[in-house]
Design a protein around this motif. Structure first.
Motif, PDB file in Angstrom:
ATOM      1  N   THR A  75       0.839  -1.198   0.000  1.00 24.27           N
ATOM      2  CA  THR A  75       0.000   0.000   0.000  1.00 24.27           C
ATOM      3  C   THR A  75       0.871   1.243   0.000  1.00 24.27           C
ATOM      4  O   THR A  75       1.849   1.343   0.736  1.00 24.27           O
ATOM      5  CB  THR A  75      -0.905   0.020   1.239  1.00 24.27           C
ATOM      6  OG1 THR A  75      -1.687  -1.177   1.251  1.00 24.27           O
ATOM      7  CG2 THR A  75      -1.829   1.215   1.196  1.00 24.27           C
ATOM      8  N   HIS A 131      -5.537  -0.138  -8.336  1.00 23.91           N
ATOM      9  CA  HIS A 131      -5.887   0.760  -7.228  1.00 23.91           C
ATOM     10  C   HIS A 131      -6.190   2.207  -7.623  1.00 23.91           C
ATOM     11  O   HIS A 131      -6.904   2.896  -6.898  1.00 23.91           O
ATOM     12  CB  HIS A 131      -4.747   0.773  -6.201  1.00 23.91           C
ATOM     13  CG  HIS A 131      -4.419  -0.570  -5.641  1.00 23.91           C
ATOM     14  ND1 HIS A 131      -5.246  -1.242  -4.772  1.00 23.91           N
ATOM     15  CD2 HIS A 131      -3.347  -1.373  -5.842  1.00 23.91           C
ATOM     16  CE1 HIS A 131      -4.704  -2.409  -4.451  1.00 23.91           C
ATOM     17  NE2 HIS A 131      -3.552  -2.520  -5.094  1.00 23.91           N
ATOM     18  N   TYR A 148      -0.128  -1.581 -10.154  1.00 24.00           N
ATOM     19  CA  TYR A 148      -0.719  -0.863  -9.021  1.00 24.00           C
ATOM     20  C   TYR A 148      -1.756   0.146  -9.524  1.00 24.00           C
ATOM     21  O   TYR A 148      -2.836   0.291  -8.937  1.00 24.00           O
ATOM     22  CB  TYR A 148       0.367  -0.140  -8.222  1.00 24.00           C
ATOM     23  CG  TYR A 148      -0.131   0.431  -6.917  1.00 24.00           C
ATOM     24  CD1 TYR A 148      -0.093  -0.320  -5.746  1.00 24.00           C
ATOM     25  CD2 TYR A 148      -0.678   1.720  -6.850  1.00 24.00           C
ATOM     26  CE1 TYR A 148      -0.575   0.187  -4.540  1.00 24.00           C
ATOM     27  CE2 TYR A 148      -1.165   2.240  -5.656  1.00 24.00           C
ATOM     28  CZ  TYR A 148      -1.105   1.470  -4.505  1.00 24.00           C
ATOM     29  OH  TYR A 148      -1.599   1.969  -3.318  1.00 24.00           O
TER      30      TYR A 148
END
Length: 348
Positions: free
Chosen positions: A2, A78, A74
């Protein structure tokens, strides 16, 4: 892994800029164009962290940064906001599918053309539904006193037709009788299942129409013999060669050699047939050395709850994923509806 909000914003800015310009991105460019509310020095620090973490890379010394495969992944998972088709693009798709089509092959070729036209990437359309190769229906249609049309439909939905010369003594009712007998005795049979005893039985029953029956049987056998194996349809093959990443002759030769190998493309496309939604394979994720500089955005299509194949786009890893996802999703949904109508309506 994250990323905090600031790193996400910097990574997003780098990816968006690189997608649109194909040029490595520097901290000053981000500070000037993307208004992140932090200084160029802070952006440089964040870029250094992102590079160390593997999300961006520096192609040349003293150059800006470009996204890595990990960075694109990513982004897709996301950060990406799904794009939308314009009303004109949606209309283009719907109008094209509303135009009367003769068989599945025609629909799939049209799909590849639409995908490439809207995105300027190379389109791949895969079907494994051609492996069935079973007879479904034949119709002999009286056109005029000396001509008739024979229409053969396979269970894969493919339609084969042929106009033949007939004696003037043949009436529409005779053609209807031939159609009825063949449909009753041969429905659901593959080429291998059509036994000599069955053929003799049909010829005995239709002895007076032997000439036309010969032509009908020839067309049936021809239709079934072309139904074997998976099929790949490509659209806009040369679109990807217009991308800056493929100006190298060696890269062009490598990619074109892959596009000629249907079996390898089928291996990639078959993986997503039963996958829900749109998926992306980025760079090395494709697990093919010839496509390490490419990405694919793909989805499966179906009819009546049965998976039939998949469609996809091949572009550089720098492709516009947001638009590609939107186009593949929209096309898949409409292709599934068209295939369902086509398969349901044939031979009924």
């Amino acid at each position: 892994m994250t990323l905090d909000a600031r790193k996400q914003n910097v990574l997003l800015a780098i990816i968006q800029d690189y997608i649109s310009t194909a040029e490595p991105v520097g901290s000053r460019t981000i500070a000037r164009k993307y208004k992140l509310g932090v200084s160029p020095a802070t952006i440089r620090n964040e870029m250094a962290d992102l590079e160390e973490m593997g999300y961006i890379e520096q192609p040349h010394t003293s150059a800006g940064r470009i996204p890595s495969g990990m960075g694109y992944r990513y982004y897709v998972d996301h950060l990406m906001k799904r794009g939308e088709l314009s009303s004109e693009e949606e209309k283009l798709v719907l109008n094209s599918y509303l135009t009367k089509v003769q068989d599945i092959g025609q629909v799939l070729r049209r799909t590849g053309k639409l995908l490439s036209q809207i995105t300027n990437y190379t389109a791949v359309v895969f079907t494994n539904h051609y492996g069935k190769g079973k007879f479904k229906h034949i119709q002999l249609v009286h056109l005029n006193p000396t001509q008739a049309m024979m229409i053969v439909v396979t269970d894969a939905g493919a339609v084969h037709h042929q106009i033949v010369e007939i004696p003037e003594s043949i009436r529409p009712a005779d053609l209807e009788t031939i159609s009825t007998v063949l449909n009753q005795k041969m429905q659901g049979m593959s080429l291998e299942n059509i036994r000599l005893t069955l053929v003799k039985e049909i010829y005995f029953e239709l002895a007076k129409q032997k000439h036309i029956l010969n032509m009908a049987m020839d067309l049936i056998q021809q239709s079934l013999s072309t139904e074997g194996g998976d099929k790949i349809y490509l659209g806009g093959i040369f679109n990807i060669l217009n991308q800056p990443e493929f100006h190298s002759i060696e890269k062009v030769k490598t990619l074109l050699s892959l596009l000629e190998q249907e079996a390898k493309l089928a291996e990639i496309m078959v993986d997503v047939i039963n996958t829900d939604g749109v998926t992306a394979k980025i760079g090395d994720e494709i697990e093919n050395e010839q496509m390490k500089d490419c990405s694919m955005v793909m989805a499966g299509y179906s009819a009546g709850g049965k998976a039939l194949g998949s469609i996809g786009l091949i572009g550089p890893t720098r492709m516009d994923y947001a638009k590609a996802f939107a186009v593949v999703e929209y096309m898949t949904r409409n292709l599934s509806l068209v295939m369902e109508r086509l398969l349901r309506g044939r031979g009924s």
